[in-house]
Design an enzyme around this catalytic site. Structure first.
Site, PDB file in Angstrom:
ATOM      1  N   CYS A 125      20.999  12.256 -27.785  1.00 35.17           N
ATOM      2  CA  CYS A 125      19.920  11.591 -27.054  1.00 35.17           C
ATOM      3  C   CYS A 125      20.288  11.599 -25.577  1.00 35.17           C
ATOM      4  O   CYS A 125      21.288  12.205 -25.181  1.00 35.17           O
ATOM      5  CB  CYS A 125      19.678  10.176 -27.579  1.00 35.17           C
ATOM      6  SG  CYS A 125      21.154   9.141 -27.609  1.00 35.17           S
ATOM      7  N   THR A 126      19.502  10.943 -24.746  1.00 33.10           N
ATOM      8  CA  THR A 126      19.665  11.063 -23.305  1.00 33.10           C
ATOM      9  C   THR A 126      21.062  10.658 -22.835  1.00 33.10           C
ATOM     10  O   THR A 126      21.776  11.445 -22.214  1.00 33.10           O
ATOM     11  CB  THR A 126      18.612  10.217 -22.570  1.00 33.10           C
ATOM     12  OG1 THR A 126      17.311  10.592 -23.022  1.00 33.10           O
ATOM     13  CG2 THR A 126      18.707  10.420 -21.060  1.00 33.10           C
TER      14      THR A 126
END
Length: 303
Positions: free
Chosen positions: A185-186
């Site tokens: 994820c980010t």
């Protein structure tokens, strides 16, 4: 603003008084003129803040002086100035809203029972050793993956984080349960929880990319397994990891490659969709695809 910077970090750790931490964080960030979002819960903190470099450094020093946050992994990036509209500091039941507080156990060592943490170098080592066996599993909302993702990654059909439970319980990913699955994820926070949820549902070999896409991009730029742009939740909307990055997103009007998201002109919708700068300048495709294809919605957009 001389040198605008943005910091992103999270810490999973028990906080006996989240409201006190909220008040401290709000006072600290406000006194330094920072804007952005800070979420505090009984399980820790999740923050993205921007401002001038000197003020951001002062914020980081003060935040890390609090023992539970001392080892926070701070991810820095260049801002544009006024990257966030306001400062928001709130207490929430969850740092990331999966709706599964009963499944997550947090100690001073972080989230318990999650996937094996892999730094960017360790990820490449796994890929060298296991090759095509390894499956990338996107832990973000599906929209974010339109402009960038790991090569051949599986992108679940999710509009919000809450959708992940139904997705991983649907059976459509059961063939992955005996494969090495790398969640990403980010900045890494969503995978701290998602990897636990996947292991609890029978996925045997789960990894999580430590530091998320941000840390991977800092390490390998455009030379690794990441393709395209990274969607970010501030005025920049997207970032790239070096010169020559080509987005995998396509303009809904002309098909040109673009990382540019815009909001639907229908005020009842405001869904984000991809439209290139040229089509935006020409006033083309003012509504998202759904509204453009539905006469009733298009009429609402026209006012």
């Amino acid at each position: 603003m001389a040198t605008p910077k943005i910091v992103l970090f999270y810490v999973f750790t028990p906080l006996p008084d989240p409201e006190a931490v909220r008040l401290w964080q709000h006072t600290l960030a406000q006194s330094l003129g920072l804007k952005g979002r800070v979420i505090v819960s009984k399980d820790g903190i999740n923050a993205t803040l921007g401002g001038d470099i000197d003020e951001v450094k002062a914020y980081v020093r003060a935040t890390k002086s609090y023992e539970p946050f001392r080892k926070a992994d701070i991810k820095w990036s260049n801002g544009q100035g006024d990257d966030f509209p306001r400062l928001s500091v709130k207490v929430r039941p969850e740092l990331v809203t999966f709706g599964t507080t009963d499944e997550i156990t947090v100690t001073t060592d972080g989230v318990q029972g999650g996937g094996v943490h892999l730094g960017p170098g360790a990820l490449h080592k796994l890929l060298d050793e296991r090759g095509d066996e390894v499956v990338f599993f996107d832990g973000r909302n599906a929209m974010e993956a339109q402009i960038g993702k790991f090569r051949d990654a599986i992108v679940p059909d999710t509009e919000t984080t809450r959708d992940f439970i139904a997705e991983i319980e649907s059976g459509k990913y059961d063939d992955l349960k005996d494969k090495p699955v790398v969640t990403y994820c980010t900045g890494g926070i969503r995978c701290e929880v998602l990897s636990v949820l996947m292991k609890n549902r029978g996925f045997d070999e789960v990894y999580q990319l430590e530091g998320g896409i941000v840390r991977y991009g800092e390490t390998f730029g455009n030379t690794g397994y990441w393709d395209g742009s990274l969607y970010v939740f501030d005025k920049r909307m997207h970032v790239e990891f070096g010169e020559g990055a080509e987005s995998i997103g396509h303009c809904v009007e002309c098909g040109t490659r673009t990382p540019e998201f815009v909001n639907c002109a229908n005020l009842e919708c405001r869904k984000q969709y991809l439209r290139c700068a040229e089509c935006t300048a020409a006033g083309l495709q003012p509504e998202c695809t759904d509204c453009a294809e539905d006469p009733a919605l298009a009429e609402a957009a026209a006012g």
